[in-house]
Design an enzyme around this catalytic site. Structure first.
Site, PDB file in Angstrom:
ATOM      1  NE  ARG A 147      -2.037   2.020   3.442  1.00 22.03           N
ATOM      2  CZ  ARG A 147      -2.597   2.524   4.541  1.00 22.03           C
ATOM      3  NH1 ARG A 147      -3.827   2.186   4.873  1.00 22.03           N
ATOM      4  NH2 ARG A 147      -1.931   3.351   5.314  1.00 22.03           N
ATOM      5  CE1 TYR A 159      -4.985   6.202   7.806  1.00 25.16           C
ATOM      6  CE2 TYR A 159      -4.469   5.810   5.498  1.00 25.16           C
ATOM      7  CZ  TYR A 159      -4.820   5.340   6.739  1.00 25.16           C
ATOM      8  OH  TYR A 159      -4.996   4.008   6.927  1.00 25.16           O
ATOM      9  CG  ASP A 211      -6.980   3.740   3.165  1.00 29.86           C
ATOM     10  OD1 ASP A 211      -8.044   4.245   2.773  1.00 29.86           O
ATOM     11  OD2 ASP A 211      -6.837   3.240   4.298  1.00 29.86           O
ATOM     12  CG  HIS A 213      -8.373   7.008   6.007  1.00 31.55           C
ATOM     13  ND1 HIS A 213      -8.819   7.646   7.127  1.00 31.55           N
ATOM     14  CD2 HIS A 213      -8.035   5.777   6.405  1.00 31.55           C
ATOM     15  CE1 HIS A 213      -8.729   6.833   8.172  1.00 31.55           C
ATOM     16  NE2 HIS A 213      -8.270   5.680   7.755  1.00 31.55           N
ATOM     17  CD  GLU A 237      -8.238   0.644   2.458  1.00 28.50           C
ATOM     18  OE1 GLU A 237      -7.189   0.103   2.016  1.00 28.50           O
ATOM     19  OE2 GLU A 237      -8.424   0.859   3.667  1.00 28.50           O
ATOM     20  CD  GLU A 263     -10.413   1.196   6.971  1.00 28.22           C
ATOM     21  OE1 GLU A 263      -9.592   0.616   6.245  1.00 28.22           O
ATOM     22  OE2 GLU A 263     -10.126   2.157   7.688  1.00 28.22           O
ATOM     23  NE  ARG A 284      -9.821  -2.252   3.497  1.00 29.62           N
ATOM     24  CZ  ARG A 284      -8.730  -2.584   4.181  1.00 29.62           C
ATOM     25  NH1 ARG A 284      -8.147  -3.741   3.984  1.00 29.62           N
ATOM     26  NH2 ARG A 284      -8.207  -1.737   5.058  1.00 29.62           N
ATOM     27  CD  GLU A 340      -4.664  -2.739   6.421  1.00 31.24           C
ATOM     28  OE1 GLU A 340      -5.899  -2.906   6.499  1.00 31.24           O
ATOM     29  OE2 GLU A 340      -4.100  -1.652   6.624  1.00 31.24           O
ATOM     30  CD1 TRP A 403      -7.692  12.015   9.991  1.00 30.27           C
ATOM     31  CD2 TRP A 403      -8.454   9.986  10.587  1.00 30.27           C
ATOM     32  NE1 TRP A 403      -6.605  11.200  10.206  1.00 30.27           N
ATOM     33  CE2 TRP A 403      -7.041   9.950  10.564  1.00 30.27           C
ATOM     34  CE3 TRP A 403      -9.165   8.837  10.917  1.00 30.27           C
ATOM     35  CZ2 TRP A 403      -6.327   8.801  10.875  1.00 30.27           C
ATOM     36  CZ3 TRP A 403      -8.458   7.693  11.223  1.00 30.27           C
ATOM     37  CH2 TRP A 403      -7.047   7.680  11.212  1.00 30.27           C
TER      38      TRP A 403
HETATM   39  O1  LIG Z   1      -5.568   0.067   7.652  1.00 33.12           O
HETATM   40  C1  LIG Z   1      -6.330   0.816   7.065  1.00 33.12           C
HETATM   41  O2  LIG Z   1      -6.664   0.680   5.896  1.00 33.12           O
HETATM   42  C2  LIG Z   1      -6.912   1.946   7.794  1.00 33.12           C
HETATM   43  O3  LIG Z   1      -7.609   2.723   7.185  1.00 33.12           O
HETATM   44  C3  LIG Z   1      -6.617   2.036   9.234  1.00 33.12           C
HETATM   45  C4  LIG Z   1      -7.555   2.946   9.998  1.00 33.12           C
HETATM   46  O4  LIG Z   1      -7.139   4.279   9.863  1.00 33.12           O
HETATM   47  C5  LIG Z   1      -7.538   2.588  11.449  1.00 33.12           C
HETATM   48  O5  LIG Z   1      -7.897   1.245  11.596  1.00 33.12           O
HETATM   49  C6  LIG Z   1      -8.457   3.459  12.265  1.00 33.12           C
HETATM   50  O6  LIG Z   1      -8.567   2.931  13.543  1.00 33.12           O
HETATM   51 MG   LIG Z   2      -8.230   1.898   5.291  1.00 34.44          MG
END
Ligand SMILES: O=C(O)C(=O)C[C@H](O)[C@H](O)CO
Ligand SMILES: [Mg+2]
Length: 403
Positions: A147, A159, A211, A213, A237, A263, A284, A340, A403
């Site tokens: 990643r 991030y 990611d 996010h 992602e 996730e 995820r 992951e 975030w």
């Molecule tokens: O591992 C990832 O893909 C994430 O996005 C991790 C997250 O920011 C994390 O699990 C938040 O608690």
């Molecule tokens: Mg993620």
């Protein structure tokens, strides 16, 4: 197989973990992960006040019935706190059932569908050069998939990038939420340059993931997906927040870049439109947030109908208990994609002795009965809970953002 005791162990060996132990009259016990990053004590209260007292005296072998007792029986359904609590109970009960059958969990699920579980590592740098160095290091470690995230000029905190050079990245890095500043424009202009550089340096064979996010709007995500098509990502992602599943219709119309989501999902209902419309490619939701094995396998089966594969969340904020159970699930599930892998600290690994192994970019499942992860309670007691929060993001004008 009556349940005689059920209690939580809250410990912070580098970061917080909430672990459930369910003990049966025969002495066989099971372990579940109840960690919800930044909201740990909400799950503790839910379990201690509303769930654990109601488990005592129940038959531990009735996993399905206990799942519905906790889900339907609560009246208030779904949500991350409820589902993390149910997941922990479910993982512990599957651990007990597999131990009672004297089988590794993957055997109980249906046996091996593969010999090893492909993982992806996080490669993050403060800038593109720093990221390239990380990709090189991880390829040398044997990873087939990475990643890729890098700092963006003009954005101070990014991030996935550690605060200081050489430090591990942990997002819950302050007692109260740190405030970060986000610029979509700067990010969108920069990311294609990062992928161009990675492909140019490392060629076409390594799988690349990214990611977002949850930070873009659907049309911005469509632009990014199109812009990175020449670099053929394994997945993009969480390109938008996914409460509105319809958003993915628009993204999908514009790009062939594969999409991974989920996730922060905790139910099959979060996925239904995404799967039925074939808007995504990877699910995820981890076992410790999606209702345990009992519920996540239903999501995986539904996904399989639409050629969608698993790519479970695996950051450090899911404990080795969740990861160990995931390695069994990944070894069995027919529509596996990738897992992951964000390595835990040595302190965490010592608190959670386990028999899964990492080798040459893959996880290898263990053969001990159950999911193969235990907790050393006296060691765990040396690391008291510390409040830790995830950051918040604001746009440059101060507007609160995702975030
Ligand atoms: O591992 C990832 O893909 C994430 O996005 C991790 C997250 O920011 C994390 O699990 C938040 O608690
Ligand atoms: Mg993620």
């Amino acid at each position: 197989m009556k349940i005689s005791d059920a209690y939580l162990i809250v410990s912070s060996p580098g970061r917080n973990f909430v672990t459930l132990k369910i003990v049966t009259e025969s002495g066989t016990y099971g372990i579940g992960d109840a960690t919800l990053n930044g909201r740990e004590m909400a799950v503790v209260a839910y379990l201690e006040e509303h769930v654990l007292p109601a488990l005592i005296g129940r038959d531990a072998s009735r996993i399905e019935d206990i799942w519905h007792y906790l889900y339907r029986g609560a009246y208030w359904r779904r949500g991350p706190v409820t589902m993390a609590a149910i997941s922990a109970v479910d993982l512990a009960l599957w651990d007990i059932k597999a131990k009672a059958a004297d089988m590794p969990l993957y055997q109980l699920l249906g046996g091996k569908s593969r010999e090893r579980v492909m993982t992806y590592a996080h490669c993050t740098g403060r800038d593109i050069e720093g990221c390239l160095a990380e990709v090189e290091r991880h390829i040398a470690l044997g990873y087939r998939a990475v990643r890729v995230q890098a700092g963006v000029p003009g954005i101070a905190t990014i991030y996935g990038v550690a605060k200081r050079e050489g430090e591990r990245y942990e997002p819950a890095d302050a007692e109260l939420p740190a405030e970060h500043v986000w610029s979509t424009e700067k990010y969108l202009n920069h990311v294609p340059k990062l992928f161009a550089a990675v492909r140019e340096r490392f060629g076409d064979d390594i799988h690349l993931l990214h990611d977002v996010h949850h930070r873009l709007t659907p049309i911005e995500a469509a632009r990014l997906g199109k812009a990175v098509e020449p670099y053929h990502l394994f997945w993009l992602e969480d390109c938008v927040p996914a409460e509105n599943q319809e958003s993915f219709r628009l993204i999908r119309q514009h790009t062939t870049t594969p999409l991974a989501v989920g996730e922060v999902f905790n139910s099959i209902h979060d996925y239904r439109e995404l799967l039925e419309n074939q808007w995504i490619d990877y699910i995820r939701t981890p076992l410790s947030h999606g209702g345990g094995i009992t519920h996540v396998r239903r999501i995986a089966d539904l996904a399989g109908l639409y050629h969608v594969r698993t790519g479970f969340h695996g950051p450090t904020d899911l404990s080795p208990v969740c990861l160990g159970a995931a390695v069994h699930f990944d070894t069995w599930v027919p529509n596996f994609g990738i897992q992951e892998h964000m390595p835990h600290t040595p302190e965490t690994d010592a608190v959670f002795p386990h028999d899964y192994r990492f080798e040459d970019g893959h996880f290898l499942v263990g053969e001990s009965p159950g999911h193969g992860v235990d907790i050393d309670e006296s060691r765990a007691a040396q690391y008291p809970y510390k409040r830790a929060s995830l950051p918040v993001n604001r746009l440059e004008d101060g507007t609160l953002w995702h975030w």
